[in-house]
Write an enzyme that holds these catalytic residues in place. Structure first.
Site, PDB file in Angstrom:
ATOM      1  N   CYS A  38       0.832  -1.205   0.000  1.00  0.00           N
ATOM      2  CA  CYS A  38       0.000   0.000   0.000  1.00  0.00           C
ATOM      3  C   CYS A  38       0.864   1.253   0.000  1.00  0.00           C
ATOM      4  O   CYS A  38       1.383   1.659   1.041  1.00  0.00           O
ATOM      5  CB  CYS A  38      -0.916  -0.019   1.223  1.00  0.00           C
ATOM      6  SG  CYS A  38      -1.935   1.458   1.380  1.00  0.00           S
ATOM      7  N   CYS A  41      -0.432   4.095   2.198  1.00  0.00           N
ATOM      8  CA  CYS A  41      -0.230   3.847   3.633  1.00  0.00           C
ATOM      9  C   CYS A  41       1.207   4.123   4.053  1.00  0.00           C
ATOM     10  O   CYS A  41       1.463   4.691   5.111  1.00  0.00           O
ATOM     11  CB  CYS A  41      -0.534   2.386   3.985  1.00  0.00           C
ATOM     12  SG  CYS A  41      -2.075   1.748   3.330  1.00  0.00           S
ATOM     13  N   ASP A  42       2.171   3.679   3.245  1.00  0.00           N
ATOM     14  CA  ASP A  42       3.564   3.608   3.685  1.00  0.00           C
ATOM     15  C   ASP A  42       4.526   4.548   2.955  1.00  0.00           C
ATOM     16  O   ASP A  42       5.687   4.670   3.352  1.00  0.00           O
ATOM     17  CB  ASP A  42       4.085   2.170   3.520  1.00  0.00           C
ATOM     18  CG  ASP A  42       3.299   1.180   4.369  1.00  0.00           C
ATOM     19  OD1 ASP A  42       2.796   1.590   5.438  1.00  0.00           O
ATOM     20  OD2 ASP A  42       3.180   0.010   3.968  1.00  0.00           O
TER      21      ASP A  42
END
Length: 186
Positions: A38, A41-42
């Site tokens: 992701c 997300c990261d």
């Protein structure tokens, strides 16, 4: 307990789909330490360092474009020599000065530092066969999903990718009373 039987007139399958992995040793252990599924997300954890995206479709291009906001450079690793993404998406991605395509390439192993975090990947040229080391701090996987349908046997029809085929305009499957919702369905 596990041996109880439940009876119902209807059942809705919402078992979703799992991220596809490359299946290379160390991949599971590197989740959160250099392998991500992701980018949104990261991505922010990888400011001013090189990263790579594995894949060649629209989602791989979207992830690569997003990651250029943070990473020093984004290698796009693809096993073919052209992207599967739509023409416009492919052109936008490849014209970005931070994105470097690695054609005909696949990751064969991960190299970690003393702390167990990713420091490089070994790339194999699928045409020539030679291997090169590519220093990256994170691998973002964008190679699709596998729907969680293997346990259903002949209860449902599936497409080539394994997603449940539903009756047109409905959530119904081929088995009366069995419905499919969400990422598990085509």
């Amino acid at each position: 307990g596990m041996n109880e039987t439940y009876e119902a007139r209807t059942l809705i399958l919402a078992t979703g789909a799992a991220h596809k992995k490359l299946g290379i040793p160390g991949e599971t252990e590197l989740a959160g330490a250099g392998v991500s599924y992701c980018a949104t997300c990261d991505g922010a954890f990888y400011r001013d360092v090189p990263v790579c995206v594995v894949g060649g479709g629209d989602s791989a291009c979207e992830e690569a474009m997003f990651l250029t906001r943070f990473a020093s450079r984004v290698y796009l690793i693809h096993r073919r020599d052209t992207l599967r993404a739509s023409k416009i998406m492919a052109e936008r991605t490849l014209s970005n000065e931070k994105i470097f395509p690695m054609w005909n390439s696949t990751i064969v192993s991960y190299k970690t530092d003393d702390k167990g975090e990713l420091e490089a990947v070994m790339l194999k040229d699928v045409v020539e066969g030679d291997e090169t080391e590519l220093p990256v701090k994170c691998v973002f996987m964008a190679i699709g999903h596998t729907p969680n349908t293997s346990f259903l046997g002949d209860l449902v029809d599936r497409d080539d990718a394994g997603y449940i085929i539903r009756k047109t305009g409905m959530m119904a499957t081929r088995t009366p009373g069995l419905f499919a919702a969400g990422d598990v369905a085509a």
